[in-house]
Design an enzyme around this catalytic site. Sequence first.
Site, PDB file in Angstrom:
ATOM      1  CE  LYS A 170      -1.704   2.439   3.363  1.00 52.71           C
ATOM      2  NZ  LYS A 170      -1.615   3.771   2.755  1.00 52.71           N
ATOM      3  CB  SER A 222       4.777   9.213  11.727  1.00 52.03           C
ATOM      4  OG  SER A 222       3.478   8.677  11.826  1.00 52.03           O
ATOM      5  CD  GLU A 243      13.608   0.595   9.671  1.00 53.21           C
ATOM      6  OE1 GLU A 243      14.016   1.681  10.129  1.00 53.21           O
ATOM      7  OE2 GLU A 243      14.257  -0.460   9.780  1.00 53.21           O
ATOM      8  CB  CYS A 277      13.515   8.466   8.240  1.00 54.08           C
ATOM      9  SG  CYS A 277      14.474   7.367   7.188  1.00 54.08           S
ATOM     10  CD  GLU A 374      10.524  12.759  11.959  1.00 54.26           C
ATOM     11  OE1 GLU A 374       9.387  12.387  12.279  1.00 54.26           O
ATOM     12  OE2 GLU A 374      11.277  12.096  11.226  1.00 54.26           O
TER      13      GLU A 374
HETATM   14  P1  NAD Z   1       2.553   8.233   8.238  1.00 59.29           P
HETATM   15  O1  NAD Z   1       2.821   7.427   9.442  1.00 59.29           O
HETATM   16  O2  NAD Z   1       1.538   9.293   8.298  1.00 59.29           O
HETATM   17  O3  NAD Z   1       2.104   7.299   7.014  1.00 59.29           O
HETATM   18  C1  NAD Z   1       2.882   6.216   6.562  1.00 59.29           C
HETATM   19  C2  NAD Z   1       1.973   5.210   5.876  1.00 59.29           C
HETATM   20  O4  NAD Z   1       1.070   4.666   6.841  1.00 59.29           O
HETATM   21  C3  NAD Z   1       1.112   5.761   4.762  1.00 59.29           C
HETATM   22  O5  NAD Z   1       1.012   4.808   3.731  1.00 59.29           O
HETATM   23  C4  NAD Z   1      -0.244   5.949   5.444  1.00 59.29           C
HETATM   24  O6  NAD Z   1      -1.319   5.916   4.552  1.00 59.29           O
HETATM   25  C5  NAD Z   1      -0.270   4.757   6.365  1.00 59.29           C
HETATM   26  N1  NAD Z   1      -1.133   4.901   7.550  1.00 59.29           N
HETATM   27  C6  NAD Z   1      -1.587   6.042   8.136  1.00 59.29           C
HETATM   28  N2  NAD Z   1      -2.324   5.744   9.227  1.00 59.29           N
HETATM   29  C7  NAD Z   1      -2.332   4.389   9.343  1.00 59.29           C
HETATM   30  C8  NAD Z   1      -2.895   3.484  10.285  1.00 59.29           C
HETATM   31  N3  NAD Z   1      -3.606   3.904  11.339  1.00 59.29           N
HETATM   32  N4  NAD Z   1      -2.696   2.167  10.104  1.00 59.29           N
HETATM   33  C9  NAD Z   1      -1.952   1.720   9.066  1.00 59.29           C
HETATM   34  N5  NAD Z   1      -1.386   2.536   8.135  1.00 59.29           N
HETATM   35  C10 NAD Z   1      -1.571   3.854   8.276  1.00 59.29           C
HETATM   36  O7  NAD Z   1       3.977   8.798   7.780  1.00 59.29           O
HETATM   37  P2  NAD Z   1       4.287   9.816   6.610  1.00 59.29           P
HETATM   38  O8  NAD Z   1       3.856  11.169   7.039  1.00 59.29           O
HETATM   39  O9  NAD Z   1       3.780   9.259   5.335  1.00 59.29           O
HETATM   40  O10 NAD Z   1       5.895   9.730   6.577  1.00 59.29           O
HETATM   41  C11 NAD Z   1       6.717  10.520   7.346  1.00 59.29           C
HETATM   42  C12 NAD Z   1       7.240   9.785   8.559  1.00 59.29           C
HETATM   43  O11 NAD Z   1       7.870   8.573   8.160  1.00 59.29           O
HETATM   44  C13 NAD Z   1       8.309  10.544   9.316  1.00 59.29           C
HETATM   45  O12 NAD Z   1       8.081  10.441  10.700  1.00 59.29           O
HETATM   46  C14 NAD Z   1       9.605   9.837   8.959  1.00 59.29           C
HETATM   47  O13 NAD Z   1      10.657  10.002   9.881  1.00 59.29           O
HETATM   48  C15 NAD Z   1       9.136   8.442   8.818  1.00 59.29           C
HETATM   49  N6  NAD Z   1      10.050   7.660   7.985  1.00 59.29           N
HETATM   50  C16 NAD Z   1      10.813   6.709   8.574  1.00 59.29           C
HETATM   51  C17 NAD Z   1      11.715   5.980   7.812  1.00 59.29           C
HETATM   52  C18 NAD Z   1      12.583   4.921   8.423  1.00 59.29           C
HETATM   53  O14 NAD Z   1      13.149   4.115   7.686  1.00 59.29           O
HETATM   54  N7  NAD Z   1      12.736   4.863   9.727  1.00 59.29           N
HETATM   55  C19 NAD Z   1      11.833   6.242   6.450  1.00 59.29           C
HETATM   56  C20 NAD Z   1      11.039   7.232   5.890  1.00 59.29           C
HETATM   57  C21 NAD Z   1      10.135   7.924   6.669  1.00 59.29           C
END
Ligand code: NAD
Length: 476
Positions: A170, A222, A243, A277, A374
């Site tokens: 997804k 996140s 992650e 990230c 962050e």
């Molecule tokens: P997010 O958590 O809002 O969304 C990530 C994904 O999760 C999306 O596909 C979203 O649709 C889905 N999602 C949202 N709510 C959900 C739920 N309740 N259940 C299941 N899936 C759900 O994150 P974002 O804003 O898309 O990305 C930014 C964040 O990602 C930042 O905090 C960043 O640090 C982190 N990040 C971490 C890494 C790593 O490898 N550690 C890499 C890239 C980004």
Amino acid sequence: MSTTAYTMTIDGKAVTSAASINAIDPATEQVIATVPDASREQLDQAVASARHALSAWAATPLNERRAVLGRIAGILAANAPTLGALLSLEQGKPLAKAQEEVFISAHWCAEVAKLPLEPDTVTDTPESLVQVHRVPVGVVGAIVPWNFPVALAFFKIAPALLAGNTMVLKPSPMTPLTALKFGELLREALPPGVFNVVSGGDALGPWMTAHPGIDKISFTGSTATGRKVMESGAATLKRLTLELGGNDAAIVLPDVDVDAVAATIFWGAFANSAQFCLAIKRLYIHDAVYDKLAQALAKLANSVKLGAGTEPGVELGPVQNKAQFERLKGLLADCKAQGYKILAGGEVADKPGYFFPVTLIDNPPETSRIVQEEPFGPILPLLRFTDIDDAVARANASPYGLGGSVWTADEAKGLAIGRRLQAGTVWVNEIHTIAPNKPMAGHKQSGLGVEQGEDGLLEYTLPQTVSLKRTAGAGA
Ligand code: NAD
């Protein structure tokens, strides 16, 4: 450009849906395409097809799965110009960087294909043979964010498929286009059901994490969402790899050659418009070099070319979405309200597109929002220190533990300080040199489990220990 040419991939077939969601160009705020908004039944179909394909794929000889990953690498590389252009359009990043992301994904598939996965013999005596086999976990639900929509997907696809799992991927609703396109391209490379792509709105992720037909969730996003994923997966005791977010510190020692490191540190903080990230999010600079480095960074900030990713020569694109843009404006407003000095940027142009200038905040208090949260965008606090133990303590005073870096002329000192950082990935005099053979694990609230390397591959397997009591004389 508005098109509905995007289809999901379920059981190897193109699938549309009754409902749709819009994809927005972050440089113009215009709708550029509509994509399927999967229904719950369509998710069920994708999971059922992944389940159906599982036993044959798991039984496919490892070398054949390695070869399939090699073919996927070839498909990605051959389609890098078009996939890169689409990624640049939907995500906002510069075209060259978008194409690089596709090539990195191809490289990942090719390299992950070489990782060892053969059974381990732990006992081999005349009386006993004990071997640990690695069996696939089953159907993997992969959920990825919008900052690196292609690379972060292939960081999951490559090891999961190599280990014999099947997958339902997804993408983020903010960046669904490239994932739907590579799903389409991979239909010819994989048996139906092995790899499915579903797009949708906010309901789809929670449906996946609660789905009884999914055995493991591999999630990048996140920390707040990671907690929800863990909670939701508890009911069916799903395997999880998470992650999550970070607030990485970089520590610059007084012996550093400022002119030599300034540009690397700048890009370590601002590459991908700081939607990274592992970006430097807190920059601790020794008092002896603070002013010189701050000036060098401000000069780079003022000269960097900000614009639509598709525009030639652009070095930094817009931030990817409105929510993120508003969040950054809120953090900037807070810095201004608190009276912090701004060394570069700080003025958001009133024009269409989510363009946020590279902004440097001069030594805000450790307790400020800009240090504690962050930002995930191009606004960076520069923090002065005089005592290295104090800098390490401040760097570690975070609920996150994703990455960190040390910058110094003294390699031994750099390594020793690096080892004191509470983070899963530590760099000395370099940054963002991630690789398919380097395990990457978020410590503390930056994650659970590991991605990359042999450790990351094993997360897509379960050990199966097989013990044989040898019959006396057999094989003699
Ligand atoms: P997010 O958590 O809002 O969304 C990530 C994904 O999760 C999306 O596909 C979203 O649709 C889905 N999602 C949202 N709510 C959900 C739920 N309740 N259940 C299941 N899936 C759900 O994150 P974002 O804003 O898309 O990305 C930014 C964040 O990602 C930042 O905090 C960043 O640090 C982190 N990040 C971490 C890494 C790593 O490898 N550690 C890499 C890239 C980004």
